[in-house]
Design a protein around this motif. Structure first.
Motif, PDB file in Angstrom:
ATOM      1  N   SER A  73       0.860  -1.364  -0.056  1.00 35.31           N
ATOM      2  CA  SER A  73       0.069   0.143  -0.140  1.00 35.31           C
ATOM      3  C   SER A  73       0.918   1.249   0.096  1.00 35.31           C
ATOM      4  O   SER A  73       0.650   2.174  -0.728  1.00 35.31           O
ATOM      5  CB  SER A  73      -1.092  -0.001   1.096  1.00 35.31           C
ATOM      6  OG  SER A  73      -1.900   0.959   1.192  1.00 35.31           O
ATOM      7  N   ALA A  74       1.888   1.230   0.720  1.00 34.59           N
ATOM      8  CA  ALA A  74       3.028   2.475   0.817  1.00 34.59           C
ATOM      9  C   ALA A  74       3.547   2.536  -0.476  1.00 34.59           C
ATOM     10  O   ALA A  74       3.546   3.828  -0.907  1.00 34.59           O
ATOM     11  CB  ALA A  74       3.540   2.393   2.173  1.00 34.59           C
ATOM     12  N   LEU A  75       3.964   1.483  -1.031  1.00 35.98           N
ATOM     13  CA  LEU A  75       4.643   1.623  -2.529  1.00 35.98           C
ATOM     14  C   LEU A  75       3.778   2.373  -3.437  1.00 35.98           C
ATOM     15  O   LEU A  75       3.827   3.281  -4.397  1.00 35.98           O
ATOM     16  CB  LEU A  75       5.107   0.279  -2.881  1.00 35.98           C
ATOM     17  CG  LEU A  75       6.372  -0.411  -2.338  1.00 35.98           C
ATOM     18  CD1 LEU A  75       6.653  -1.712  -2.970  1.00 35.98           C
ATOM     19  CD2 LEU A  75       7.672   0.639  -2.599  1.00 35.98           C
ATOM     20  N   LEU A 151     -11.986  -3.023  -5.133  1.00 38.29           N
ATOM     21  CA  LEU A 151     -10.598  -3.126  -5.869  1.00 38.29           C
ATOM     22  C   LEU A 151     -10.557  -4.244  -6.913  1.00 38.29           C
ATOM     23  O   LEU A 151     -10.132  -4.183  -8.015  1.00 38.29           O
ATOM     24  CB  LEU A 151      -9.536  -3.445  -4.852  1.00 38.29           C
ATOM     25  CG  LEU A 151      -8.054  -3.471  -5.344  1.00 38.29           C
ATOM     26  CD1 LEU A 151      -7.736  -2.017  -5.960  1.00 38.29           C
ATOM     27  CD2 LEU A 151      -7.101  -3.759  -4.153  1.00 38.29           C
ATOM     28  N   ALA A 152     -11.371  -5.409  -6.625  1.00 43.22           N
ATOM     29  CA  ALA A 152     -11.278  -6.564  -7.358  1.00 43.22           C
ATOM     30  C   ALA A 152     -11.945  -6.258  -8.931  1.00 43.22           C
ATOM     31  O   ALA A 152     -11.608  -6.489  -9.789  1.00 43.22           O
ATOM     32  CB  ALA A 152     -12.194  -7.895  -6.915  1.00 43.22           C
ATOM     33  N   LEU A 165      -8.243   1.823   1.446  1.00 43.74           N
ATOM     34  CA  LEU A 165      -7.572   0.704   1.673  1.00 43.74           C
ATOM     35  C   LEU A 165      -6.183   1.157   2.527  1.00 43.74           C
ATOM     36  O   LEU A 165      -6.160   0.211   3.524  1.00 43.74           O
ATOM     37  CB  LEU A 165      -7.333  -0.212   0.478  1.00 43.74           C
ATOM     38  CG  LEU A 165      -8.574  -0.738  -0.365  1.00 43.74           C
ATOM     39  CD1 LEU A 165      -8.006  -1.263  -1.626  1.00 43.74           C
ATOM     40  CD2 LEU A 165      -8.910  -2.022   0.720  1.00 43.74           C
ATOM     41  N   HIS A 166      -5.626   2.069   2.290  1.00 41.43           N
ATOM     42  CA  HIS A 166      -4.391   2.373   2.751  1.00 41.43           C
ATOM     43  C   HIS A 166      -4.801   2.594   4.531  1.00 41.43           C
ATOM     44  O   HIS A 166      -4.081   2.257   5.397  1.00 41.43           O
ATOM     45  CB  HIS A 166      -3.756   3.472   2.177  1.00 41.43           C
ATOM     46  CG  HIS A 166      -2.482   3.855   2.842  1.00 41.43           C
ATOM     47  ND1 HIS A 166      -1.315   2.907   2.602  1.00 41.43           N
ATOM     48  CD2 HIS A 166      -2.045   4.903   3.498  1.00 41.43           C
ATOM     49  CE1 HIS A 166      -0.123   3.540   3.093  1.00 41.43           C
ATOM     50  NE2 HIS A 166      -0.649   4.733   3.815  1.00 41.43           N
ATOM     51  N   ALA A 167      -5.833   3.362   4.554  1.00 39.19           N
ATOM     52  CA  ALA A 167      -6.185   3.817   6.075  1.00 39.19           C
ATOM     53  C   ALA A 167      -6.713   2.443   6.740  1.00 39.19           C
ATOM     54  O   ALA A 167      -6.521   2.281   7.896  1.00 39.19           O
ATOM     55  CB  ALA A 167      -7.449   4.791   5.983  1.00 39.19           C
TER      56      ALA A 167
END
Length: 194
Positions: A73-75, A151-152, A165-167
């Motif tokens: 996610s960070a990337l 996302l899918a 999603l990151h959160a």
């Protein structure tokens, strides 16, 4: 599993009060009488590792999976992954992680935790905290599954979805860090001394 002798202490830790490993522990010091007898540096020792290593390895795998999700996610958030690569790497790992957490907590709720409370009724309040974490986590995982399903089907880049999603990954990670540490501080000494 037999109840260990709760009056026994090792010479190295006799009279010493060990602090739980998580700085924000929610465990009352009165619940840590077994932790005092079997401190973390002994959990994987020759004397206890054969009883504790399975549980600790499951938790290590959960932590590793969480870190992998954080990293992917960070990337993406840093612009170092394309949308296609982000989806390719994140989707299967999220599905597996969510399934793994549901399975692990279901086994604990239905089997281990009630057994541990029967063995040590004085730890009931500690296990109630862990049970409440599971309820909270189930809610988060249901929300996460909805995002995962979005996302899918999102072949077109959706930065807002990725931010949600990151959160979510961060929120679940924070809860799991606290939960796993508190759980280990209660459970691993029961396993090791039992």
């Amino acid at each position: 599993m037999t109840e260990p002798n709760t009056t026994k202490t090792t010479e190295a830790h006799a009279g010493a009060r060990l602090a739980p490993r998580h700085p924000d522990t929610r465990l009352d010091s009165d619940w840590l009488f077994l932790y005092q007898q079997l401190p973390p540096e002994e959990w994987q020792s020759v004397d206890y590792g054969y009883k504790t290593s399975f549980w600790l390895s499951i938790h290590a795998d959960i932590r590793h999976s969480q870190q992998t999700l954080n990293d992917i996610s960070a990337l993406y958030q840093a612009g170092k992954l394309t949308w296609a690569d982000y989806r390719k790497h994140l989707l299967p790992r999220m599905r597996q992680y969510i399934l793994k957490l549901h399975q692990h907590h279901s086994i604990e709720d239905q089997g281990y935790f009630p057994q541990f409370v029967r063995m040590y009724p004085q730890l009931k309040a500690g296990f109630e905290i862990l049970d409440a974490d599971h309820v909270h986590l189930d809610t988060l995982l249901a929300d996460w599954q909805v995002l995962n399903q979005s996302l899918a089907v999102s072949e077109t880049e959706d930065e807002a979805l990725a931010a949600k999603l990151h959160a979510m990954i961060a929120e679940v990670g924070s809860l799991m860090s606290q939960h796993l540490s508190d759980e280990e501080d209660l459970v691993i000494p029961i396993l090791g001394l039992g």
